[in-house]
Design an enzyme around this catalytic site. Structure first.
Site, mmCIF file in Angstrom:
data_model
loop_
_atom_site.group_PDB
_atom_site.id
_atom_site.type_symbol
_atom_site.label_atom_id
_atom_site.label_comp_id
_atom_site.label_asym_id
_atom_site.label_seq_id
_atom_site.Cartn_x
_atom_site.Cartn_y
_atom_site.Cartn_z
ATOM 1 N N HIS A 55 0.822 -1.091 0.028
ATOM 2 C CA HIS A 55 -0.014 0.157 0.125
ATOM 3 C C HIS A 55 0.968 1.209 0.102
ATOM 4 O O HIS A 55 1.350 1.576 1.031
ATOM 5 C CB HIS A 55 -0.798 0.203 1.142
ATOM 6 C CG HIS A 55 -1.820 1.047 1.398
ATOM 7 N ND1 HIS A 55 -3.285 0.872 1.256
ATOM 8 C CD2 HIS A 55 -1.680 2.379 1.318
ATOM 9 C CE1 HIS A 55 -3.806 1.902 1.355
ATOM 10 N NE2 HIS A 55 -2.925 3.018 1.259
ATOM 11 N N HIS A 57 1.034 5.564 -2.145
ATOM 12 C CA HIS A 57 0.629 6.519 -3.012
ATOM 13 C C HIS A 57 1.739 7.022 -3.709
ATOM 14 O O HIS A 57 2.376 7.944 -3.370
ATOM 15 C CB HIS A 57 -0.148 7.312 -2.375
ATOM 16 C CG HIS A 57 -1.426 7.053 -1.485
ATOM 17 N ND1 HIS A 57 -2.673 7.299 -1.786
ATOM 18 C CD2 HIS A 57 -1.503 6.119 -0.387
ATOM 19 C CE1 HIS A 57 -3.503 6.428 -1.079
ATOM 20 N NE2 HIS A 57 -2.787 6.159 -0.091
ATOM 21 N N GLN A 150 -9.625 9.789 -4.615
ATOM 22 C CA GLN A 150 -9.106 10.550 -3.334
ATOM 23 C C GLN A 150 -10.428 11.287 -2.891
ATOM 24 O O GLN A 150 -10.518 11.258 -1.882
ATOM 25 C CB GLN A 150 -7.926 11.273 -3.494
ATOM 26 C CG GLN A 150 -7.689 12.099 -2.329
ATOM 27 C CD GLN A 150 -6.980 11.402 -1.183
ATOM 28 O OE1 GLN A 150 -5.948 10.761 -1.117
ATOM 29 N NE2 GLN A 150 -7.923 11.062 -0.505
ATOM 30 N N HIS A 208 -9.827 2.268 0.440
ATOM 31 C CA HIS A 208 -9.353 3.054 1.665
ATOM 32 C C HIS A 208 -10.583 3.313 2.362
ATOM 33 O O HIS A 208 -11.404 3.778 2.123
ATOM 34 C CB HIS A 208 -8.945 4.504 1.326
ATOM 35 C CG HIS A 208 -7.765 4.501 0.887
ATOM 36 N ND1 HIS A 208 -7.080 3.977 -0.160
ATOM 37 C CD2 HIS A 208 -6.440 5.271 1.530
ATOM 38 C CE1 HIS A 208 -5.892 4.240 -0.294
ATOM 39 N NE2 HIS A 208 -5.456 5.036 0.645
ATOM 40 N N GLU A 211 -11.028 5.340 7.332
ATOM 41 C CA GLU A 211 -9.554 5.868 7.502
ATOM 42 C C GLU A 211 -10.351 7.037 8.498
ATOM 43 O O GLU A 211 -9.901 8.178 8.027
ATOM 44 C CB GLU A 211 -8.667 5.935 6.582
ATOM 45 C CG GLU A 211 -7.395 6.456 7.088
ATOM 46 C CD GLU A 211 -6.275 6.984 5.956
ATOM 47 O OE1 GLU A 211 -6.716 7.198 4.797
ATOM 48 O OE2 GLU A 211 -5.138 7.026 6.344
ATOM 49 N N ASP A 307 2.520 3.321 3.032
ATOM 50 C CA ASP A 307 1.353 4.166 2.581
ATOM 51 C C ASP A 307 1.997 5.667 1.995
ATOM 52 O O ASP A 307 1.453 5.936 0.871
ATOM 53 C CB ASP A 307 0.486 4.511 3.924
ATOM 54 C CG ASP A 307 -0.815 5.326 3.490
ATOM 55 O OD1 ASP A 307 -1.276 5.251 2.567
ATOM 56 O OD2 ASP A 307 -1.543 5.742 4.520
ATOM 57 N N TRP A 313 0.824 13.767 3.314
ATOM 58 C CA TRP A 313 0.137 12.911 4.584
ATOM 59 C C TRP A 313 1.333 12.437 5.698
ATOM 60 O O TRP A 313 0.775 12.110 6.695
ATOM 61 C CB TRP A 313 -0.508 11.893 4.014
ATOM 62 C CG TRP A 313 -1.713 12.151 3.219
ATOM 63 C CD1 TRP A 313 -2.920 12.373 3.863
ATOM 64 C CD2 TRP A 313 -2.077 12.165 1.854
ATOM 65 N NE1 TRP A 313 -3.920 12.770 2.832
ATOM 66 C CE2 TRP A 313 -3.305 12.523 1.588
ATOM 67 C CE3 TRP A 313 -0.940 12.256 0.823
ATOM 68 C CZ2 TRP A 313 -3.783 13.029 0.195
ATOM 69 C CZ3 TRP A 313 -1.422 12.204 -0.375
ATOM 70 C CH2 TRP A 313 -2.898 12.787 -0.626
HETATM 71 N N1 17E Z 1 -5.006 9.457 1.066
HETATM 72 C C1 17E Z 1 -5.865 9.040 1.899
HETATM 73 O O1 17E Z 1 -7.107 9.087 1.548
HETATM 74 N N2 17E Z 1 -5.458 8.341 2.863
HETATM 75 C C2 17E Z 1 -4.174 8.048 3.066
HETATM 76 N N3 17E Z 1 -3.435 7.673 4.125
HETATM 77 C C3 17E Z 1 -3.213 8.840 2.066
HETATM 78 C C4 17E Z 1 -3.667 9.155 0.836
HETATM 79 C C5 17E Z 1 -1.593 8.482 2.274
HETATM 80 FE FE FE2 Z 2 -3.620 4.997 1.907
#
Ligand code: 17E
Ligand code: FE2
Length: 411
Positions: A55, A57, A150, A208, A211, A307, A313
């Site tokens: 995982h 980005h 996103q 995702h 989170e 990540d 982030w």
């Molecule tokens: N975008 C997101 O939604 N969550 C993350 N942890 C990262 C990007 C890194």
């Molecule tokens: Fe992520």
């Protein structure tokens, strides 16, 4: 080519490995060199199947502070910072940053990467760049691409169509972000859409999922239920699932039954989520890591991912999954001897299952000669000493190496 004297996956005795035509030809406790065969004595070092980044980005890597820094350290401010950077993306900019990071990964023993690529961009610039790189770099790195919305599927203009376009362009995996959608209804419909899109085009799924430190964020039950009903569990991954940290135990007990029945995979990102989560808490502050220990105990497949590498982030990151494992073992309190010794599985075997790598992965005769050698005799020692990856061999070819420096106390 004969590699002698390696401890395979924490074995107590050493083995020799013969590689021919890019394949593990023979693996045995002692192999006689053939006439004229290249032969290297590894001197009792640890050999593992290659590490896997399950995982990351890559589209955002190496952009921290450009054009603005994330001051609050929250996921949501990170998304705002990224939206500003996203406006400036060019294919060349993405390519240069990603190529650099691929080399960082290679020296740390990685051979497979699942990258999320933001498709809430009407031009799909990063997706185009990553699809090119996936092809160009395939001899040195296996890249799997997630179409990652996103800013939402239902909550972003034309969100569904951008997902479909990305899949048609060649994304391998369908993503979603239920906790970011405007409403709970959108969250559910985005997951239904993602699962149906994946089923239609025969793609994997990596969401995702939840989170957020909101105990009411319950995308996971919807994702797992759909995976179960559609019999797609092994192709589906729930990433992050940090809200599970905050769920009450009675709910988790009910949920766990479904998670096990569904057979879905989990990815936890302990470096980044210890940094992003708990930001709105006073003391005590939640760690915000999903229930890795309990998921593993229930028989679910869990891997660890990095990540981020220096992006909106996460202001750090070096492509070393060792740091990810190290942090994960601490925050998940998985510090028993066997847990530490076998923790490499969180970034190898378990991740291989998540990425659906199939039978080609692993140290066994007849498989592609993909392996790494660490400067330690077992993974416990490797983790403690932050042992360098001496060799990273893919298809029988060396793709990275390191020569340990000399650090010594002078007494
Ligand atoms: N975008 C997101 O939604 N969550 C993350 N942890 C990262 C990007 C890194
Ligand atoms: Fe992520």
């Amino acid at each position: 080519m004969l590699y002698q004297n390696l401890y395979l996956e924490n074995a107590k005795e050493t083995s020799d490995i013969r590689v021919e035509n890019g394949i593990f030809k023979e693996i045995a406790s002692h192999l006689e060199p053939l006439p004229g065969e290249d032969c290297v004595d590894m001197g009792g070092k640890l050999a593992l199947p290659p590490f896997i980044e399950s995982h990351v980005h890559l589209d955002a890597c190496l952009t921290a502070g450009d054009p603005v820094w994330n001051m609050s350290g929250t996921l949501f401010e990170g998304i705002e910072c990224w939206a500003k950077r996203k406006d400036k993306l060019t294919k060349e900019d993405v390519r240069q940053r990603v190529e650099k990071v691929l080399r960082m990964y290679a020296v740390n023993g990685i051979q497979h990467i699942r990258t999320h690529v933001d498709v809430t961009d009407p031009k799909l610039t990063a997706m185009e760049a990553l699809i090119e790189l996936r092809e160009e770099k395939k001899d040195v790195m296996d890249i799997q691409i997630v179409a990652f919305p996103q800013e939402g599927i239902e909550s972003y203009p034309n969100g569904r169509q951008l997902m479909i376009d990305a899949v048609k362009m060649g994304a391998d995996v369908v993503g979603a972000i239920p906790h970011f959608e405007f409403t709970r209804e959108y969250s559910v419909s985005s997951l239904n859409f993602a699962m149906e899109l994946a089923a239609k085009y025969d793609k994997l799924v990596d969401v995702h999922c939840d989170e957020i430190d909101d105990e009411a964020s319950r995308g996971l039950e919807t994702l797992a239920a759909r995976a179960y009903e559609m019999n797609m569990g092994e192709k589906v991954t729930a990433s992050h699932t940090t809200a599970m940290h905050s769920y009450n135990n009675a709910y988790v007990q009910r949920l766990m039954r479904l998670l096990v029945m569904s057979g879905i995979n989990f990815v936890s990102n302990p470096l980044v989520n210890t940094h992003l989560q708990g930001r709105l808490d006073n003391y005590p502050k939640r760690r915000g890591i999903t229930r890795v220990k309990e998921l593993l105990a229930a028989g679910c497949n869990v891997s660890f991912g990095h990540d981020d590498i220096f992006d909106p982030w996460y202001p750090m990151g070096n492509g070393s999954l060792r740091d990810v494992v190290f942090m994960g073992l601490h925050v998940c309190q998985m510090m028993g001897y066997e847990e530490i010794l076998n923790s490499y599985k969180l970034i190898s075997t378990n991740a291989a299952r998540t990425l659906h790598l199939g039978e080609a992965y692993g140290l066994a005769e007849g498989k592609p000669a993909d392996f790494i050698v660490l400067d330690a005799k077992d993974y416990y020692e490797a983790l403690i000493t932050d042992a360098p990856v001496l060799l990273n061999v893919k298809g029988g070819k060396k793709i990275a190496e390191s020569v340990p420096g000399t650090k010594k106390a002078l007494f």
